[in-house]
Design an enzyme around this catalytic site. Structure first.
Site, mmCIF file in Angstrom:
data_model
loop_
_atom_site.group_PDB
_atom_site.id
_atom_site.type_symbol
_atom_site.label_atom_id
_atom_site.label_comp_id
_atom_site.label_asym_id
_atom_site.label_seq_id
_atom_site.Cartn_x
_atom_site.Cartn_y
_atom_site.Cartn_z
ATOM 1 N N ARG A 55 0.857 -1.189 0.000
ATOM 2 C CA ARG A 55 0.000 0.000 0.000
ATOM 3 C C ARG A 55 0.891 1.238 0.000
ATOM 4 N NH1 ARG A 55 -2.548 -0.129 6.201
ATOM 5 N NH2 ARG A 55 -0.564 -0.377 7.243
ATOM 6 N N ASN A 86 -5.102 7.417 4.790
ATOM 7 C CA ASN A 86 -4.858 6.633 6.006
ATOM 8 C C ASN A 86 -3.399 6.778 6.386
ATOM 9 O OD1 ASN A 86 -5.991 4.543 7.920
ATOM 10 N ND2 ASN A 86 -4.143 3.497 7.207
ATOM 11 N N GLU A 87 -3.159 7.275 7.580
ATOM 12 C CA GLU A 87 -1.780 7.390 8.091
ATOM 13 C C GLU A 87 -0.811 7.886 7.017
ATOM 14 O OE1 GLU A 87 -0.733 3.689 9.973
ATOM 15 O OE2 GLU A 87 -1.803 4.245 11.806
ATOM 16 N N GLU A 122 -7.675 4.411 15.767
ATOM 17 C CA GLU A 122 -7.329 2.976 15.760
ATOM 18 C C GLU A 122 -6.532 2.625 17.004
ATOM 19 O OE1 GLU A 122 -4.885 1.772 12.480
ATOM 20 O OE2 GLU A 122 -6.091 2.844 11.011
ATOM 21 N N TRP A 134 2.851 -6.818 13.358
ATOM 22 C CA TRP A 134 4.027 -6.246 12.711
ATOM 23 C C TRP A 134 5.218 -6.079 13.645
ATOM 24 C CZ3 TRP A 134 4.315 -1.795 15.536
ATOM 25 C CH2 TRP A 134 3.129 -1.231 15.973
ATOM 26 N N LYS A 154 -3.761 -10.651 8.336
ATOM 27 C CA LYS A 154 -4.697 -11.670 8.832
ATOM 28 C C LYS A 154 -4.383 -12.088 10.263
ATOM 29 C CE LYS A 154 -2.379 -15.581 6.543
ATOM 30 N NZ LYS A 154 -1.268 -14.762 6.000
ATOM 31 N N HIS A 181 -3.621 -9.941 12.619
ATOM 32 C CA HIS A 181 -3.880 -8.778 13.481
ATOM 33 C C HIS A 181 -5.212 -8.996 14.183
ATOM 34 C CE1 HIS A 181 -4.344 -4.611 14.710
ATOM 35 N NE2 HIS A 181 -3.142 -4.341 14.229
HETATM 36 C C1 GAL Z 1 -2.236 1.064 11.127
HETATM 37 C C2 GAL Z 1 -3.009 1.181 9.817
HETATM 38 C C3 GAL Z 1 -4.043 0.101 9.674
HETATM 39 C C4 GAL Z 1 -3.456 -1.227 10.050
HETATM 40 C C5 GAL Z 1 -2.910 -1.159 11.444
HETATM 41 C C6 GAL Z 1 -2.300 -2.450 11.921
HETATM 42 O O1 GAL Z 1 -0.982 1.628 11.031
HETATM 43 O O2 GAL Z 1 -3.635 2.433 9.729
HETATM 44 O O3 GAL Z 1 -4.520 0.098 8.346
HETATM 45 O O4 GAL Z 1 -2.429 -1.521 9.143
HETATM 46 O O5 GAL Z 1 -1.891 -0.200 11.492
HETATM 47 O O6 GAL Z 1 -1.763 -2.297 13.207
#
Ligand code: GAL
Length: 642
Positions: A107, A145-146, A303, A311, A352, A354
């Site tokens: 992305r 987004n971010e 979020e 990650w 997947k 997360h």
């Molecule tokens: C954020 C992002 C989300 C998702 C999330 C996972 O940085 O905006 O789309 O990737 O992390 O932790």
């Protein structure tokens, strides 16, 4: 902002067959979800082929939300251009410092300065906005987004040209640029603007001024991308608030102060880092930062995670109760919305593993039960919405300073400005003293105490701002390696810290970075940094065993400025912090045992809520300023009205 606490998460129905959607909204209602972020990564489904738009499926998504009384933070899906974009416009893909052009396949595969990206992004944003401008589910715009999460700096030729244009507007002449960047050093003098490049891979250290300005330029490019979408949305829906989710306190590539100034309401994301020993204190820092970015007004947690992320090297699942404590922490620190990534855990794709509000295993799970309980609790706390948090203390924080200190050639690599800011914030967290973050040139009126843990770079205006604050009666505590360089990363001469020699009554002649711990005369321990300072009016409060000053205090005007010439260990720092808080009259929100977080939110009419969150495994008693004693069981939390 709503008069309830917004509750929900990213909803990505395009990942699922349509039969699932009804179940989704039914479970959302069960969980008390009143808000979702929708459409964030939908570009390739909304515009599967260039200029061919397919909105039918998304109409049904929006209608389903409206029919169930759930509002949408409707996204412009511009964070993830579809494969057709990279295929048709490969020149718009980002290039790294080594000259490697990245491919699509994840992305944010675009160069922030690419005109063709901007054109296509604005086209899909306009399509979304005109289609849903009057939709009853539309509550807020969630732009992109971010920004800059993965593509903050692009080193391609388009970026190089945009960088040069940025430099021309910031420097009246090449002479001014040469002077600011100190290009007389290492034979770097430019004789033509065309010679200037982004700081691409080069044999040795890049020029610090070039590197710093490239980071400023890159951040500005992202802000500009945001404002181009925002301006378009404002034309189409003048009354719908516009935001984008920042990563305040976690990512440092975008200047959050600059971004925040352009948002109708600040929203941010926060994820616990499992490797940190007390990640909930890091959370408090991020939340305080978000509140400060929004000028103290309520903000939106866009979020966080219900449990593990995917990650980190080891993705720690949250213990029972942790999801609730984390959410209440954000609420306590001024959030009027508690949202998650994401509603339903993905079956496929890079995330997947997360966690989500609805796990792979379905609703009969610890996570979903906690999600439902939290929804009910937040509904019961609706009266908190709109209240604010007042802090007597502020920590100065500036991205330019962080970026400048990020240059690899420093006296030591052990002094991390962000970690120092977080450590000083943590010292206050431990004693329940609420703290804002402030820009060095921001308004410091109303604070009693201003902390400057590691502000290597400060502008003349920022330097004068702190001095004015002290002269008017404030108390300041300045840490080492602060006030050292001007806004171009050029040393302020005549003895460090050049910005504040008079304010502090101290002049430093040489730095002596440490490679191990030391003990001060008082018995306090320190590490990383020491320096030889001469007092010039300041009183010495502690010294190295050699007799040189380690902690000084200087009265200026109606206030006083303290200076630390070393990096005190946590216990010693706590003692200094207690002394300056007492001197400034900065008090805790309540008395509580270590590990119990206390913060107050108040309405202008006097109604207030003391949040007490027990992060320990022992029951604890919290004593309010009015003398009320409240037991907060281990791992539990209380919201005490009054
Ligand atoms: C954020 C992002 C989300 C998702 C999330 C996972 O940085 O905006 O789309 O990737 O992390 O932790």
């Amino acid at each position: 902002m709503p008069d309830v606490i917004a509750y929900g998460g990213d909803w990505n129905p395009e990942q699922w067959p349509e039969e699932t959607w009804e179940q989704d909204v039914a479970l959302m209602r069960e969980a008390g979800v009143n808000r979702v972020s929708a459409g964030i990564f939908s570009w390739s489904m909304l515009e599967p082929v260039e200029a061919v738009f397919e909105f039918g499926w998304f109409d049904r998504v929006m209608d389903l939300l409206a029919a169930n009384g759930i509002q949408a933070n409707l996204a412009t899906p511009t964070a993830s251009p579809p494969p057709w974009f990279a295929d048709a416009y490969p020149e718009a893909l980002p290039v790294d410092a080594d000259g490697r052009r990245l491919s699509h396949g994840s992305r944010q595969g675009f160069c922030p300065s690419s005109p063709i990206y901007r054109e296509k992004a604005l086209r899909i944003a306009e399509q979304v906005a005109t289609r849903y401008r009057e939709h009853p589910a539309l509550a807020m715009w969630h732009v992109h987004n971010e920004y800059g999460c993965h593509n903050a700096r692009c080193f391609c030729d388009t970026s190089a040209a945009a960088f040069r244009a940025w430099l021309r507007t910031h420097y009246a002449s090449l002479d001014a640029l040469n002077d600011a960047w100190g290009t007389a050093f290492w034979s770097q003098r430019y004789s033509d603007w065309a010679q200037i490049l982004p700081p691409r891979a080069t044999p040795s250290f890049p020029n610090p001024g070039q590197q710093l300005d490239f980071r400023r330029f890159s951040s500005d490019a992202l802000v500009e991308l945001y404002t181009s979408e925002r301006d378009l949305l404002r034309k189409i829906t003048p009354d719908v608030p516009v935001t984008t989710n920042l990563m305040a306190g976690a990512h440092w590539d975008m200047d959050c102060w600059a971004f925040a100034a352009e948002l109708d309401v600040v929203s941010t994301d926060h994820y616990l880092i499992g490797a940190r020993s007390e990640p909930h204190i890091d959370l408090a820092f991020a939340a305080d930062y978000a509140r400060s970015l929004n000028g103290g007004r309520p903000w939106l947690l866009m979020e966080h995670s219900t449990s593990a992320v995917n990650w980190q090297p080891r993705n720690l699942a949250k213990a029972p109760g942790e999801l609730r404590r984390n959410s209440l922490q954000h609420l306590a620190r001024g959030a009027d919305g508690i949202m998650f990534f994401q509603w339903r855990a993905s079956r496929a794709g890079a995330e997947k593993w997360h966690s989500a509000m609805l796990p792979h295993a379905g609703p009969d799970t610890k996570i979903f039960r906690e999600v439902v309980a939290l929804g009910a609790e937040l509904a019961g706390l609706a009266e908190v919405a709109g209240s604010t948090v007042k802090a007597d203390v502020a920590i100065l924080l500036d991205h330019s300073s962080v970026w400048a200190q990020d240059h690899p050639a420093q006296p030591t690599s052990d002094l991390d400005p962000v970690e120092e800011a977080k450590r000083w914030h943590a010292a206050l967290w431990r004693v329940g003293v609420t703290c804002d973050l402030a820009h060095p040139e921001g308004d410091l009126t109303g604070y009693r105490l201003v902390l400057v843990p590691a502000l290597y770079l400060v502008s003349d205006a920022g330097a004068a701002n702190l001095e004015g604050f002290v002269r008017r009666g404030g108390v300041a505590l300045v840490g080492p390696y602060s006030g050292i360089v001007d806004e171009h990363d050029r040393v302020r001469l005549g003895g460090y810290p050049g910005a504040w020699r008079d304010l502090l009554g101290v002049s430093v002649e040489e730095f002596f970075p440490l490679d191990g711990p030391i003990r001060l005369e008082s018995g306090a321990t320190a590490s990383v940094w020491s320096e030889v300072a001469h007092v010039n009016g300041a009183k010495v409060l502690d010294t190295y065993v050699t007799g040189e000053p380690a902690w000084t205090r200087n009265e200026q005007g109606d206030g006083a400025a303290h200076y630390l010439t070393t990096r005190l260990d946590d216990d010693a720092l706590a003692e200094v912090m207690a002394a300056v808080c007492a001197e400034a009259g900065a008090k805790p929100a309540a008395q509580a045992a270590p590990g119990v977080e206390v913060v107050r939110r108040s309405h202008a009419d006097g109604r207030s809520f003391l949040f007490a969150i027990n992060h320990t495994e022992e029951d604890a008693v919290v004593t309010t300023p009015a003398g009320q004693k409240v037991t907060v069981p281990a791992g539990d939390a209380r919201v005490i009205p009054g």
